[in-house]
Write a protein that holds these residues in place. Structure first.
Motif, short mmCIF file in Angstrom:
data_model
loop_
_atom_site.label_atom_id
_atom_site.label_comp_id
_atom_site.label_asym_id
_atom_site.label_seq_id
_atom_site.Cartn_x
_atom_site.Cartn_y
_atom_site.Cartn_z
N ARG A 110 8.59 18.93 18.63
CA ARG A 110 7.75 18.63 19.78
C ARG A 110 6.32 19.12 19.56
NH1 ARG A 110 8.65 20.12 25.07
NH2 ARG A 110 10.92 20.10 25.00
N ARG A 111 5.43 18.48 20.29
CA ARG A 111 4.03 18.90 20.26
C ARG A 111 3.81 19.78 21.47
NH1 ARG A 111 1.30 14.42 18.94
NH2 ARG A 111 0.38 15.24 17.04
N GLU A 112 3.34 21.00 21.19
CA GLU A 112 3.18 21.94 22.29
C GLU A 112 1.72 22.18 22.62
OE1 GLU A 112 5.35 25.49 21.46
OE2 GLU A 112 7.23 24.53 22.05
N ARG B 99 14.13 13.92 18.10
CA ARG B 99 15.26 14.76 18.45
C ARG B 99 16.45 14.28 17.63
NH1 ARG B 99 15.12 15.13 24.47
NH2 ARG B 99 14.14 17.17 24.46
N ASP C 148 2.32 16.54 25.57
CA ASP C 148 3.12 17.73 25.29
C ASP C 148 4.56 17.28 25.23
OD1 ASP C 148 3.95 20.32 24.93
OD2 ASP C 148 4.15 20.65 27.07
N GLY C 149 4.82 16.37 24.31
CA GLY C 149 6.13 15.74 24.37
C GLY C 149 6.95 15.92 23.13
N VAL C 150 8.17 15.52 23.25
CA VAL C 150 9.08 15.55 22.12
C VAL C 150 8.76 14.38 21.20
CG1 VAL C 150 11.48 15.34 21.45
CG2 VAL C 150 10.86 16.65 23.47
N GLU D 164 14.79 19.49 17.00
CA GLU D 164 13.84 18.92 17.94
C GLU D 164 12.43 19.18 17.41
OE1 GLU D 164 14.05 19.52 22.48
OE2 GLU D 164 12.45 20.81 21.74
#
Lengths: 515, 166
Positions: free
Chosen positions: A268-270, A180, A175-177, A266
């Motif tokens: 990110r994977r959520e 950026r 669950d990270g960036v 940004e």
């Protein structure tokens, strides 16, 4: 306002009460009227308090227009109600044309939170809900235009939680960036092409507005001053100077656009397998793409950017809206160093790194190069023919200009032709079909083979002579069709049949040998 | 990839209806003739400009006539279609040609469209759409009755396949 007769038995007490748009929208809508008033005051200031009928009519009609816009906005504020129940999102709007829409939660493909500058000033945002309905582009977007940011974020969280609860899907482990904004990338800002065109558009609209207000820009003090100072310089110097000024303004413009578009970027994977892009300085945009709908990736390298080693990564995904919406929302990265774009690509799609690398793609037949060279030779001739043709009537200098133009254009366009041929490439990579092409903007696409829902082979008269075809893979995602340009017919068919076995097979035959 | 030396697409099995030639000719006439007609009338009615409008008439008329003579026949030779129990396959165009294949499992809607000219010739056009914005297959200029049967056939198959066809 209207009677509440739409309570559904399926949406029991767990559903929230009806929500409304925020009252601050009142101020937003009234603030729209400030624009024509300010213009009126400005015109009074510029003309020294004199007005005439044309000015009053122009500004009056402008004021009326804005009044209507503001009225529509106000009506929307007072008539919009929404609520989220366990299984659907409902939105009621309108007074005269009342619309009551309801989307099953399971159908919702994306929920975006965006905010335009005026909304932001008042702490409001817009929540957009995308349902998967392909039938009517306008009807499928539900927008809550004017709720507070906290409400929007909470609503979005709830919708996604509800949707994913009813869909036992593995949640992504990370669950990270993914990426950026690095302000160092801003050096690519001036290299995007919008700038120069933007300067002309801005200049034209300023001129027109001033003209409408009865101000002749050539009479303004500043312009007069410039004219006195530079009025005597030679023409070529003036042209050179103008070109430099336009180029500089254009670069400033595109840098500003870059900052406006990509500040705070940004990716990110959520939770729940969603790629979420957040970006924007004045208007903040947030786009969520379900990985389930991500059918591939596209690496774009337009020429100034390519020379500087930059590239831009786009998503090839379904559910991003119609062509225009898709174009606005598909960006996964800003113009960045090529390596960064490829790194993000490798992380965004687990299909492995190197998916949209051009290295390792198969080259196209030499006939494709000949086509490009022919084109590169034809254009200078056509372009030069115009001044030469006119010159036969109007004088020798036009003939000379034409010939010089042609002679200069030939090597430039030939260079482009070779570069365009060099760009061509295709191949199969695991579950993906990869293709690359483009003279000015080189596009490398990887499209999931499962996502291909049809073939479109086409041939121009010129391709027919060269024995080439263009293979188009149609898909529900992105642009709708992705093309592999200039293959031999046999190559194209073989590629199509390997990419999606069985689809083309019944329609293929072996040609008798032509030697 | 291994070498596939001489693969090619075979043309789809069925030609469009012969009346389509008439339809295309009429269509191209409506497109090509009004301008030379206007020039011709001016040529006949305004003597001082006679020479200019004579040339204008000829210059606009000749390409138009060529187009009317060549395009319909050429199109008739290219336009073909075929529906198997797995896919719809259609060829179209004349100078610029196109072959399209859509598997029935991906078909979303099947529409018929009959313009006033097509009705005049008893013809029909079918549009088979998919989830792709660029994926529609169009079969124009087939017999009206045949089109009805074809739509029924396609609709039957597409209903049988579950899923949202993306």
């Amino acid at each position: 306002m209207s009677s509440e007769t739409t309570v559904r038995p399926s949406s029991h007490a767990a559903g929230r009460d009806w929500g409304r748009l925020n009252g601050r929208l009142l101020l937003v809508n009234l603030s729209i009227l400030a624009a024509p008033v300010a213009m009126f005051l400005a015109s009074l200031a510029v003309t020294g308090g004199e007005t005439n009928l044309q000015v009053i009519i122009t500004l009056g009609s402008l004021f009326m227009t804005f009044l209507v816009i503001s009225g529509i906005g106000l009506m929307r504020l007072f008539t919009t109600r929404y609520r989220l129940t366990e299984d659907r999102f409902e939105l009621h709007t309108g007074l005269l044309f009342r619309s009551e829409r309801s989307v099953p939660i399971g159908r919702i493909r994306g929920v975006d939170v965006t905010a335009n500058p005026v909304h932001r000033l008042f702490g409001l945002t817009t929540l957009r809900i995308d349902s998967g309905d392909q039938s009517d582009a306008a009807a499928r977007r539900l927008a809550l235009d004017g709720i507070t940011k906290a409400e929007a974020v909470e609503l979005r969280r709830q919708i996604i939680a509800l949707r994913d609860a009813g869909r036992a899907r593995p949640v992504a482990d990370s669950d990270g960036v993914l990426s950026r904004l690095d302000w160092f990338w801003l050096r690519y800002g001036p290299l995007t092409v919008w700038g120069v065109g933007g300067v002309f558009i801005a200049a034209a609209s300023v001129f027109r507005t001033l003209n409408e207000l009865q101000v002749n820009p050539l009479d303004l003090g500043v312009v007069k001053d410039l004219e006195d100072r530079f009025g005597t310089i030679p023409l070529w110097y003036g042209i050179l100077l103008a070109a430099v000024v336009i180029a500089v303004l254009g670069m400033l413009g595109s840098t500003a656009t870059y900052i406006e578009n990509w500040a705070g970027y940004e990716l990110r994977r959520e939770d729940g397998g969603i790629l979420r892009i957040r970006r924007g300085l004045l208007a903040t945009r947030s786009v969520s793409i379900e990985e389930r709908h991500l059918r591939g990736l596209e690496l774009v390298e337009p020429i100034p950017l390519r020379w500087a080693g930059g590239a831009k990564l786009n998503a090839v995904a379904s559910g991003l809206g119609n062509q225009e919406d898709n174009r606005r929302r598909r960006g996964l990265t800003p113009p960045t160093p090529r390596g960064e774009a490829l790194r993000v690509a490798a992380q965004a799609l687990p299909a492995g790194p190197g998916l949209i690398e051009r290295k390792g793609l198969l080259p196209h037949p030499k006939a494709a190069l000949r086509r490009r060279i022919n084109r590169a030779l034809m254009w200078p001739v056509l372009i030069a023919a115009v001044p030469v043709g006119l010159g036969l009537w109007l004088g020798r200098w036009l003939v000379i200009t034409g010939v010089i133009t042609g002679v200069v254009l030939v090597p430039v366009l030939l260079a482009f032709a070779f570069s365009a041929y060099h760009s061509l490439g295709h191949g199969l990579r695991d579950r993906y079909l990869a293709a690359s092409s483009g003279a000015f903007a080189r596009r490398t696409v990887a499209l999931q083979r499962d996502g291909i829902i049809g073939w479109k082979l086409s041939r121009t008269p010129f391709q027919r002579r060269a024995g080439l075809i263009t293979l188009g893979a149609t898909t529900a995602a992105g642009d709708g069709v992705y093309r592999v340009h200039d293959l031999t017919e046999s190559q194209g068919i073989a590629l199509a049949e390997t990419a999606v076995p069985g689809l083309l097979a019944p329609f293929i035959e072996r040609a008798p040998d032509r030697g | 990839m291994e070498r596939h030396d001489n693969l090619r697409l075979r043309p789809p099995r069925h030609r469009v209806d012969r009346r389509a030639i008439g339809w295309w000719t009429l269509q191209s006439a409506l497109f090509a003739l009004p301008l030379p007609l206007v020039f011709g009338i001016l040529w006949a009615s305004i003597p001082p400009t006679r020479e200019f409008f004579m040339w204008a008439t000829l210059i606009s008329l000749v390409p138009g006539l060529l187009y009317m003579a060549v395009m319909p026949v050429w199109r008739y030779r290219v336009h073909r279609w075929e529906a198997t129990d797995e896919a719809v396959y259609a060829a179209s165009g004349w100078l610029w040609q196109q072959w399209r294949v859509v598997p029935l499992s991906r078909v979303q809607t099947v529409d018929t469209l009959r313009g006033p000219l097509q009705q005049l010739f008893g013809l029909s056009g079918i549009t088979v759409t998919t989830a792709s914005a660029a994926g529609a297959v169009k079969i124009k200029g087939i017999d009206h009755k045949l089109a009805g049967d074809l739509v029924e056939y396609l609709a039957k198959y597409t209903q049988a396949v579950p899923g949202d066809a993306t």
